[in-house]
Design an enzyme around this catalytic site. Structure first.
Site, mmCIF file in Angstrom:
data_model
loop_
_atom_site.group_PDB
_atom_site.id
_atom_site.type_symbol
_atom_site.label_atom_id
_atom_site.label_comp_id
_atom_site.label_asym_id
_atom_site.label_seq_id
_atom_site.Cartn_x
_atom_site.Cartn_y
_atom_site.Cartn_z
ATOM 1 N N ASP A 82 48.662 6.570 3.156
ATOM 2 C CA ASP A 82 49.855 5.934 2.587
ATOM 3 C C ASP A 82 49.683 4.444 2.324
ATOM 4 O OD1 ASP A 82 49.655 5.106 5.174
ATOM 5 O OD2 ASP A 82 51.685 5.658 5.788
ATOM 6 N N GLU A 83 48.432 3.991 2.252
ATOM 7 C CA GLU A 83 48.169 2.552 2.128
ATOM 8 C C GLU A 83 47.074 2.302 1.096
ATOM 9 O OE1 GLU A 83 47.088 -1.187 5.127
ATOM 10 O OE2 GLU A 83 46.840 0.888 5.794
ATOM 11 N N ASP A 109 52.132 -0.124 0.476
ATOM 12 C CA ASP A 109 52.291 0.723 1.661
ATOM 13 C C ASP A 109 53.561 1.553 1.508
ATOM 14 O OD1 ASP A 109 52.059 1.890 4.100
ATOM 15 O OD2 ASP A 109 51.972 0.048 5.257
#
Length: 404
Positions: free
Chosen positions: A103-104, A9
């Site tokens: 973003d993960e 993350d």
């Protein structure tokens, strides 16, 4: 074979991207999101957290809580660029991965211990991402997705954590029940009313009690609290719907503005379908009034991606839905029930000129951008949200209401 699932993350991703662009923003309180009175905080730096600021809250409230914060309007193209950069590094490094959001990421490192060591490999991957992107990133490593995700949250900011197999329950037990994915504010309140505050309490409860209190979601939460819920990695996210919404800077009852906005939304979504070789079988319209009451209507249509089919249906729904004749805060259009396929010409209603017109307009848009050509009825709605290929298999970029 023992599973090893890695969760990565990017820390305060939008904030980190802005700081890469402007180094003067380092170590300063920063808010990213809408800058108007109705703006929403899409991301906030760790410096703003002690003031009670969090993503998803009103920008107006965030400014009041942390008046010294610097406010920057989000730029999706910048975030897309850096997200793609990180994605490429991960794609080159692991055989199977899932991009859960902009973003993960999840990656399956099972079997790596025989050759290199999963934790060492994950550490080297994190170092490479930091070196090539300049972005801070954290990871959690365990036997399943849920425990790895929670571990990442505990490792932040910009750190890493490994949970050995067999120690999942011990790791989760002392944590707040809110740390379990799928426990939102309403579920948390129900659990608090039952006297549940930590994961350990759920671990000690019979699963039947959780199901009685929360239904099917109670079973999921109980399994996650015990570290035994193991959903599979999803390498490709198939989009079943696409939508766009507009919150007006000032509530309006101007029918010209409303109709133009809804028309432009429908036109853009139809183009996205044709661009992705997709067809839609359902269209819907949403209206939120100034008193925050929200209404929506939907209708089934023959599978299509044609403007002359989708736009009239959307406008028809809008006219039926707008009955209260009071100020409107938000309008939205959604097309769903999406399948792959090309638009089939109707031999009775369609003309060769109409099909050629679609092809010509789409060719211009693909070459010069989506705003390069539009119908006259769409003029004046140039800030309608545009997509970065919604059918690429990647989750959409969300600039608001995200829990980072």
């Amino acid at each position: 074979m023992e599973k090893s699932i890695l969760h990565l993350d990017l820390d305060t991703f939008f904030v980190a991207c802005e700081r890469l662009i402007d180094r003067r923003l380092q170590n300063k309180p920063l808010l990213v999101g809408g800058t108007g009175d109705r703006g929403v905080v899409a991301a906030c730096s760790y410096e703003t957290r002690p003031f009670g600021v969090h993503s998803g809250m009103s920008m107006k409230v965030a400014r009041r809580l942390c008046p010294e914060a610097i406010v920057i309007r989000g730029n999706s193209s910048i975030y897309t660029k850096y997200s793609h950069l990180v994605t490429e590094v991960i794609k080159e490094s692991v055989p199977v991965f899932e991009k859960a959001s902009v973003d993960e990421f999840y990656a399956d490192l099972s079997g790596m211990d025989k050759f290199y060591g999963c934790y060492k490999y994950a550490s080297d991957l994190r170092k490479r991402i930091i070196k090539e992107s300049g972005l801070p990133i954290s990871f959690g490593l365990s036997a399943n997705k849920i425990v790895s995700k929670v571990a990442t949250g505990e490792a932040k900011p910009n750190n890493q954590l490994k949970i050995d197999t067999g120690f999942e329950k011990d790791f989760l037990a002392p944590l707040s029940i809110r740390k379990i994915p799928s426990v939102g504010s309403k579920t948390y309140q129900v659990l608090r009313n039952l006297g549940v505050d930590t994961v350990k309490v759920v671990q000690q409860m019979p699963i039947e009690m959780m199901i009685s209190a929360l239904g099917a979601n109670g079973r999921t939460i109980w399994k996650r609290a015990n570290g035994i819920d193991n959903p599979p990695l999803i390498p490709f996210h198939e989009r079943k719907s696409i939508s766009t919404e507009r919150t007006f800077n000032k509530d309006t009852i101007d029918m010209d503005i409303l109709r133009t906005t809804v028309f432009a939304m429908a036109e853009n979504l139809a183009f996205q379908l044709r661009k992705g070789n997709k067809l839609a079988g359902t269209v819907s319209v949403k209206i939120r009034y100034s008193d925050f009451n929200t209404y929506s209507k939907q209708i089934k249509i023959p599978y299509s991606s044609a403007d002359h089919i989708i736009i009239p249906k959307v406008m028809e729904l809008f006219e039926k839905l707008y009955q209260r004749r009071i100020l409107i805060r938000l309008v939205g259009v959604k097309i769903s029930d999406i399948v792959s396929g090309h638009y089939q010409i109707n031999m009775f209603d369609d003309t060769e000129e109409m099909i050629n017109l679609y092809n010509a307009m789409d060719k211009v848009r693909n070459r010069y951008g989506e705003l390069s050509i539009m119908r006259a009825s769409s003029m004046g709605a140039k800030t309608i949200g545009r997509f970065q290929n919604p059918f690429s298999g990647e989750p959409p970029i969300l600039l608001a209401h995200r829990n980072q």
